[in-house]
Design an enzyme around this catalytic site. Structure first.
Site, PDB file in Angstrom:
ATOM      1  N   SER A   1       0.846  -1.193   0.000  1.00 23.97           N
ATOM      2  CA  SER A   1       0.000   0.000   0.000  1.00 23.97           C
ATOM      3  C   SER A   1       0.879   1.241   0.000  1.00 23.97           C
ATOM      4  O   SER A   1       2.103   1.152   0.041  1.00 23.97           O
ATOM      5  CB  SER A   1      -0.911  -0.003   1.230  1.00 23.97           C
ATOM      6  OG  SER A   1      -0.124   0.285   2.364  1.00 23.97           O
ATOM      7  N   LYS A   2       0.200   2.388  -0.020  1.00 24.71           N
ATOM      8  CA  LYS A   2       0.910   3.664  -0.144  1.00 24.71           C
ATOM      9  C   LYS A   2       2.011   3.834   0.902  1.00 24.71           C
ATOM     10  O   LYS A   2       3.009   4.474   0.642  1.00 24.71           O
ATOM     11  CB  LYS A   2      -0.084   4.817  -0.020  1.00 24.71           C
ATOM     12  CG  LYS A   2      -0.871   4.994  -1.294  1.00 24.71           C
ATOM     13  CD  LYS A   2      -1.727   6.236  -1.226  1.00 24.71           C
ATOM     14  CE  LYS A   2      -2.685   6.251  -2.396  1.00 24.71           C
ATOM     15  NZ  LYS A   2      -4.041   6.550  -2.054  1.00 24.71           N
ATOM     16  N   ARG A   3       1.787   3.259   2.091  1.00 26.13           N
ATOM     17  CA  ARG A   3       2.815   3.507   3.112  1.00 26.13           C
ATOM     18  C   ARG A   3       4.124   2.776   2.801  1.00 26.13           C
ATOM     19  O   ARG A   3       5.137   3.016   3.430  1.00 26.13           O
ATOM     20  CB  ARG A   3       2.288   3.187   4.514  1.00 26.13           C
ATOM     21  CG  ARG A   3       1.983   1.763   4.746  1.00 26.13           C
ATOM     22  CD  ARG A   3       1.140   1.592   6.005  1.00 26.13           C
ATOM     23  NE  ARG A   3       0.677   0.240   6.079  1.00 26.13           N
ATOM     24  CZ  ARG A   3       1.406  -0.759   6.538  1.00 26.13           C
ATOM     25  NH1 ARG A   3       2.622  -0.531   6.997  1.00 26.13           N
ATOM     26  NH2 ARG A   3       0.921  -1.977   6.555  1.00 26.13           N
ATOM     27  N   HIS A   4       4.099   1.873   1.824  1.00 28.55           N
ATOM     28  CA  HIS A   4       5.347   1.230   1.410  1.00 28.55           C
ATOM     29  C   HIS A   4       6.044   2.036   0.312  1.00 28.55           C
ATOM     30  O   HIS A   4       7.112   1.656  -0.155  1.00 28.55           O
ATOM     31  CB  HIS A   4       5.075  -0.177   0.866  1.00 28.55           C
ATOM     32  CG  HIS A   4       4.529  -1.122   1.886  1.00 28.55           C
ATOM     33  ND1 HIS A   4       3.250  -1.607   1.842  1.00 28.55           N
ATOM     34  CD2 HIS A   4       5.093  -1.650   2.992  1.00 28.55           C
ATOM     35  CE1 HIS A   4       3.050  -2.410   2.873  1.00 28.55           C
ATOM     36  NE2 HIS A   4       4.143  -2.443   3.586  1.00 28.55           N
ATOM     37  N   GLY A   5       5.416   3.118  -0.138  1.00 27.47           N
ATOM     38  CA  GLY A   5       6.007   3.919  -1.218  1.00 27.47           C
ATOM     39  C   GLY A   5       5.056   3.970  -2.400  1.00 27.47           C
ATOM     40  O   GLY A   5       3.851   3.829  -2.242  1.00 27.47           O
TER      41      GLY A   5
END
Ligand code: GLU
Length: 481
Positions: A253-257
């Site tokens: 998800s977005k928190r991984h980049g």
């Protein structure tokens, strides 16, 4: 010749195309190609509030950029359209009526509040939340009364008892007990078909032979099979692939980049690299050759060989593939891809000699991991971006280095203009003249000429700067105190 193999990619146009979905699209595309089948792009836009035309355009643009094409879709009508669910509502209505008349579905008037309360109660007792069937056998008079009072029902599918079995191409035999499945919603109270219902109608009416999609839909499949059975239709063959996880093993998800295809494109990843990376997630090519062009993927990739365990996203590997594909590019095509990054940095691309620019790209390609990094190197070639960075300044303050540069300046002023052929011999002469070699010669030279401590090979870079510019920069370097 086309076979009867028909697959589809069915995104909801509610945002940007995620690389996980792009991977699903790639699997379907390769499957269709390998079996001379047909690939359909279907837009699942029954959520009218969240679906946008802009998102459809972006999905089409991103898939096209990635090298994925389809035979039927919203932008190229075929025999089984329309390809947007919002344009298929009358079909859904007809089939919903049929199931209702046959008693296979029923109207449910339960309020959101009641359903929420039920859900909470079930959860607090440690049970899986599911509809309790309260409206299963409402008498027709009561239904008529509620409808005339303005209440709008949902249509629920009547789930019978028994096991639901199917063979998944990746997971093998799958079995679900229908007792765990509540009567699910087919048509919402606003008249819109819900996902499972619309999906089955479309897959059947579009003659889809294989449904290749993410494992997150595995729990939908038994519901969909029940619908096929209720309509006496043959279900397609299913393949549910594991989803990409982040390094912490949570779904990517977005928190991984970056997760959107367009973000990778903006950063300067090449479509070949992203394609190649996505196919290697969970699959090892039988040839052992990891860099694969699309044609090779068509030949070698088989959905059955996909690993059952979830692949972990690894940006380093993607970057490695990207630098490989950048190096593989010819100077001209690379220049075309790099040009937008120069423009973004304010360089007037139309005022640059194209041949010189191609040569720059040829030199830089060894250093670029992603195309946007070209911005870091602009100062080397474009005077308006040139400056001595901190590392370079430190090198240029060393008296020994200054002495070296001084003597090179003298030699350079006496030499004729430089071509790449004589640059190597010039470097040797400068080495002899200054009595310095290796790093002692190259570090001050690089700092003075490029303003940096790292960068492309000097022997290739310097001829592109030209004698005049080199002299100018050496003088500037010697002015640093
Ligand atoms: N619209 C669904 C999704 O984007 C499609 C799932 C399917 O392939 O059936 O996840």
């Amino acid at each position: 010749m086309t076979s009867n193999i028909r697959v589809r990619f069915a995104p909801a146009p509610t945002g940007l195309l995620h690389i996980g979905n792009a991977r699903t699209a790639l699997f379907n595309f390769l499957f269709a190609r390998r079996h001379q089948g047909t690939f359909v792009l279907r837009i699942e836009d029954t959520d009218l509030e969240r679906s946008t035309n802009a998102s459809i355009d972006r999905i089409i643009e991103d898939l096209t950029w990635l090298g994925i094409s389809w035979e039927e879709g919203p932008d190229r009508e075929g025999a089984h359209g329309p390809y947007r669910q919002s344009q298929r509502l009358s079909t859904y209505r007809e089939l919903a009526d049929r199931l209702c008349q046959e008693g296979k579905s029923y109207k449910c008037f339960c309020s959101e509040e009641r359903l929420e309360k039920l859900r909470k109660e079930q959860l607090s007792k440690g049970k899986m939340p599911r509809y309790d069937g309260r409206c299963r056998s409402l008498p027709p008079e009561e239904i008529a009364k509620m409808e005339s009072s303005g209440l709008r029902p949902v249509l629920r599918f009547r789930v019978g008892r028994g096991s639901i079995l199917f063979e998944d191409l990746i997971h093998g035999k799958m079995s679900f007990d229908s007792a765990g499945i509540g009567d699910f919603i087919m048509v919402r109270s606003d008249g819109m078909a819900a996902y499972n219902f619309a999906c089955v109608m479309d897959d059947h009416l579009m003659h889809i032979s294989h449904v290749i999609r993410g494992e997150d839909h595995l729990s939908n499949t038994p519901r969909q099979i029940l619908l096929y059975q209720a309509l006496a239709w043959q279900p397609p063959i299913f393949a549910h692939h594991p989803l990409i996880l982040g390094p912490d093993r949570a779904p990517l998800s977005k928190r991984h980049g970056a997760t959107a295809v367009s973000q990778y494109r903006d950063e300067g990843f090449l479509p070949e690299a992203l394609q190649n990376y996505l196919i290697l997630l969970g699959w090892t090519p039988p040839s052992g050759q990891e860099t694969l062009a699309l044609e090779k993927m068509v030949e070698e990739f088989s959905i059955q060989d996909l690993s059952r365990s979830a692949p972990i996203y690894n940006r380093k590997k993607l970057e490695w593939l990207n630098s490989y594909y950048i190096r593989e590019k010819g100077e001209g095509p690379l220049a075309e891809m790099v040009a937008p990054y120069l423009q973004r940095a304010g360089i007037q691309i139309d005022q640059i000699d194209p041949q010189w620019f191609h040569q720059i790209c040829g030199v830089l390609k060894e250093n670029l991991v992603i195309l946007s990094q070209v911005e870091e190197y602009l100062g080397i070639f474009f005077d308006e971006k040139f400056f001595f960075d901190e590392g370079a300044q430190a090198i240029l303050q060393d008296p020994k280095n200054r002495q070296t540069l001084h003597s090179i300046l003298g030699a350079l002023e006496d030499s004729s203009d430089i071509t790449s052929e004589d640059q190597a011999s010039l470097l040797r002469q400068w080495g002899k003249k200054t009595g310095r070699k290796g790093k002692d010669l190259y570090a001050p030279l690089r700092a003075a000429m490029t303003g940096k401590t790292k960068g492309p090979e000097l022997v290739k870079t310097l001829p592109l700067l030209g004698k005049e510019r080199m002299i100018r920069r050496l003088k500037m370097a010697l002015e640093i105190s």
